[in-house]
Motif scaffolding. Structure first.
Motif, short mmCIF file in Angstrom:
data_model
loop_
_atom_site.label_atom_id
_atom_site.label_comp_id
_atom_site.label_asym_id
_atom_site.label_seq_id
_atom_site.Cartn_x
_atom_site.Cartn_y
_atom_site.Cartn_z
N CYS A 1 41.68 43.31 -23.88
CA CYS A 1 42.69 43.51 -22.84
C CYS A 1 42.06 44.19 -21.62
O CYS A 1 42.30 43.79 -20.48
N LEU A 2 41.23 45.18 -21.86
CA LEU A 2 40.59 45.90 -20.75
C LEU A 2 39.62 45.00 -20.00
O LEU A 2 39.51 45.06 -18.77
N GLU A 3 38.93 44.15 -20.73
CA GLU A 3 38.00 43.22 -20.08
C GLU A 3 38.75 42.29 -19.14
O GLU A 3 38.28 41.97 -18.05
N SER A 4 39.94 41.86 -19.58
CA SER A 4 40.63 40.85 -18.78
C SER A 4 41.54 41.46 -17.72
O SER A 4 42.02 40.76 -16.84
N THR A 5 41.82 42.78 -17.79
CA THR A 5 42.69 43.37 -16.77
C THR A 5 41.92 44.34 -15.88
O THR A 5 41.65 44.06 -14.72
N GLY A 8 29.19 33.60 -36.18
CA GLY A 8 29.33 35.06 -36.13
C GLY A 8 28.77 35.70 -34.87
O GLY A 8 28.63 36.92 -34.82
N HIS A 9 28.44 34.91 -33.87
CA HIS A 9 27.98 35.47 -32.60
C HIS A 9 29.12 35.57 -31.61
O HIS A 9 30.06 34.78 -31.66
N TRP A 10 29.02 36.54 -30.70
CA TRP A 10 30.05 36.67 -29.67
C TRP A 10 30.14 35.35 -28.89
O TRP A 10 29.12 34.79 -28.51
N ARG A 11 31.37 34.93 -28.64
CA ARG A 11 31.56 33.72 -27.84
C ARG A 11 31.15 33.97 -26.39
O ARG A 11 30.52 33.15 -25.75
N ASP A 12 31.59 35.13 -25.88
CA ASP A 12 31.25 35.49 -24.50
C ASP A 12 30.41 36.75 -24.52
O ASP A 12 30.65 37.64 -25.34
N ARG A 13 29.49 36.81 -23.58
CA ARG A 13 28.72 38.05 -23.44
C ARG A 13 29.67 39.18 -23.06
O ARG A 13 30.56 38.99 -22.22
N LEU A 14 29.50 40.35 -23.67
CA LEU A 14 30.36 41.47 -23.32
C LEU A 14 29.90 42.10 -22.00
O LEU A 14 28.73 41.99 -21.65
N SER A 15 30.85 42.74 -21.32
CA SER A 15 30.52 43.34 -20.03
C SER A 15 30.04 44.77 -20.19
O SER A 15 30.36 45.43 -21.18
N ASP A 16 29.31 45.19 -19.21
CA ASP A 16 28.83 46.56 -19.18
C ASP A 16 29.91 47.43 -18.53
O ASP A 16 30.26 47.23 -17.37
N GLY A 49 39.92 43.62 -12.11
CA GLY A 49 40.30 44.31 -10.89
C GLY A 49 39.18 45.18 -10.34
O GLY A 49 38.98 45.28 -9.13
N ALA A 50 38.44 45.81 -11.24
CA ALA A 50 37.43 46.77 -10.81
C ALA A 50 36.20 46.10 -10.23
O ALA A 50 35.43 46.72 -9.51
N GLY A 51 36.01 44.81 -10.57
CA GLY A 51 34.87 44.10 -10.05
C GLY A 51 33.54 44.63 -10.55
O GLY A 51 32.52 44.52 -9.89
N LEU A 52 33.58 45.23 -11.75
CA LEU A 52 32.37 45.82 -12.31
C LEU A 52 31.59 44.81 -13.14
O LEU A 52 30.44 45.03 -13.46
N ALA A 53 32.28 43.73 -13.51
CA ALA A 53 31.70 42.83 -14.50
C ALA A 53 30.37 42.27 -14.04
O ALA A 53 30.18 41.92 -12.89
N GLY A 54 29.45 42.21 -14.96
CA GLY A 54 28.13 41.69 -14.66
C GLY A 54 28.08 40.20 -14.88
O GLY A 54 29.01 39.62 -15.39
#
Lengths: 88, 200
Positions: free
Chosen positions: B187-191, B109-117, B195-200
Motif C-alpha cells: 500500500c505504501l509503495e503504491s500511495t 519465489g522471486h519478487w515480481r517487481d523490484r522493491l523500492s528504496d 506521491g513522494a517521487g522517491l521511487a528508483g
C-alpha cells in the motif's frame, strides 16, 4: 538457497521469534545477493519505527484529553445504580 | 502515589471517578483510539471494581489496581474486534488463499517487481507524510489484520499472549502478521511512494 519468498517470511518472523542458526545464515546469505530483499528488510524496519511513532503520538494525544462531562455523568449514574442494586 | 486511605482498603467508589477517571480515560484512549470505546472501558472498569472491592488487597495504590482492571477491559475489547469478523468474511478467505504471496512473487519465489528504496528507516519513519500514508494504509487493511497488527505493534502484546487470547497457533499468527506487513508495504509503495517521487 532460500527464495525471496522464504527470506521475506523469515524477515517478518524475525520480529516475532528468534530464528534458528540455520535460518539466520540462510537469510544472511540471501540478503547478501538480493537487493530487493535488503530493501524489504529496511521497509519492515521503517514500518516498525513508524508504528512506534504512532504509539507515542496516540499516548501524547490521550494525555491532553479528558472524559466529557456527559460521559462522567453517565458513568456516575451507572455506578450509583449498581450500588443501589447491590444494597437490595 | 498519595491516595487518601478512607476505608482501609479501596476507598469509597464515589471518589474513584473523581480521582482516577481522567487517568483511566487517558490510558484507555491511548490504546483504543476511540473516545466512545474509551468511555465505555472506563465505565466497565469502575463497575467491575465495584463488584471486586473486597478483593482489593490494599498493597497497591487504588489507581494501580484500577488500571490493572482497565488493561483487561482493553484487551477484551480488542479480542472482541478481532473475533467479530464473521467466518465467511472474504478477508478471512483471503487469509487462507495466500493472495499476498501470489501477487508479490513469481512461481519460482522471486519478487515480481523490484522493491523500492525507502531511504533510511529512522528518517523516513519520522516524516509526517509517511506517517499519514501509513495511517491510511492501516485503515485500509482487512479489519482482522489491522486489529491484529495494532495489537502486536502498538499494544506490544507478546506472541504467546495473543495466540492464547485469540485461540490461534503461532504459525498462524506469524502468517497473519506477515500478510499485514506485506499489505502495508504494498500500500505504501503504491500511495506514499508515488506521491513522494522517491521511487528508483
Amino acid at each position: 538457497m532460500l527464495t525471496c519468498k522464504d527470506a521475506s517470511h523469515l524477515l517478518s518472523e524475525r520480529q516475532e521469534r528468534p530464528l534458528t542458526f540455520r535460518e539466520r545464515w540462510g537469510v544472511r546469505l540471501h540478503l547478501w545477493i538480493c537487493e530487493s530483499c535488503r530493501r524489504f528488510e529496511r521497509q519492515l524496519a521503517t514500518i516498525r519505527q513508524a508504528m512506534d511513532f504512532l504509539r507515542g503520538r496516540a499516548e501524547a494525544e490521550a494525555q491532553g484529553s479528558d472524559l466529557s462531562p456527559e460521559a462522567r455523568e453517565r458513568i456516575r449514574q451507572a455506578l450509583a445504580e449498581e450500588r443501589g442494586r447491590a444494597k437490595d | 502515589m498519595n491516595e487518601p486511605n478512607e476505608d482501609q482498603a479501596a476507598g469509597s467508589p464515589e471518589t474513584w471517578l473523581d480521582q482516577h477517571g481522567t487517568a483511566l480515560y487517558r490510558y484507555a484512549l491511548a490504546k483504543l483510539r476511540d473516545p466512545h470505546r474509551a468511555e465505555d472501558a472506563v465505565q466497565e472498569t469502575l463497575l467491575a471494581a465495584l463488584g471486586a472491592r473486597e478483593r482489593f488487597s490494599g498493597g497497591a495504590s487504588v489507581r494501580t489496581w484500577l488500571i490493572g482492571i482497565l488493561k483487561h477491559k482493553v484487551m477484551d475489547e480488542f479480542r472482541r474486534q478481532v473475533r467479530e469478523v464473521p467466518l465467511d468474511d472474504p478477508d478471512d478467505a483471503a487469509e487462507v488463499e495466500d493472495p499476498a504471496d501470489r501477487g508479490d512473487f513469481d512461481p519460482s519465489g522471486h519478487w515480481r517487481d523490484r522493491l523500492s528504496d525507502w531511504g533510511n528507516p529512522q528518517e523516513t519513519a519520522e516524516r509526517a507524510e509517511f506517517i499519514a500514508f501509513l495511517q491510511r494504509c492501516l485503515d485500509g487493511l482487512p479489519h482482522r489484520l489491522g486489529h491484529l497488527f495494532w495489537l502486536r505493534e502498538v499494544l506490544e502484546q507478546d506472541t504467546e499472549t495473543i495466540c492464547k487470547d485469540l485461540d490461534i497457533t503461532p504459525t498462524n499468527l506469524w502468517t497473519l502478521l506477515y500478510r499485514a506487513r506485506q499489505g502495508l508495504r504494498r500500500c505504501l509503495e503504491s500511495t506514499w511512494l508515488k506521491g513522494a517521487g522517491l521511487a528508483g
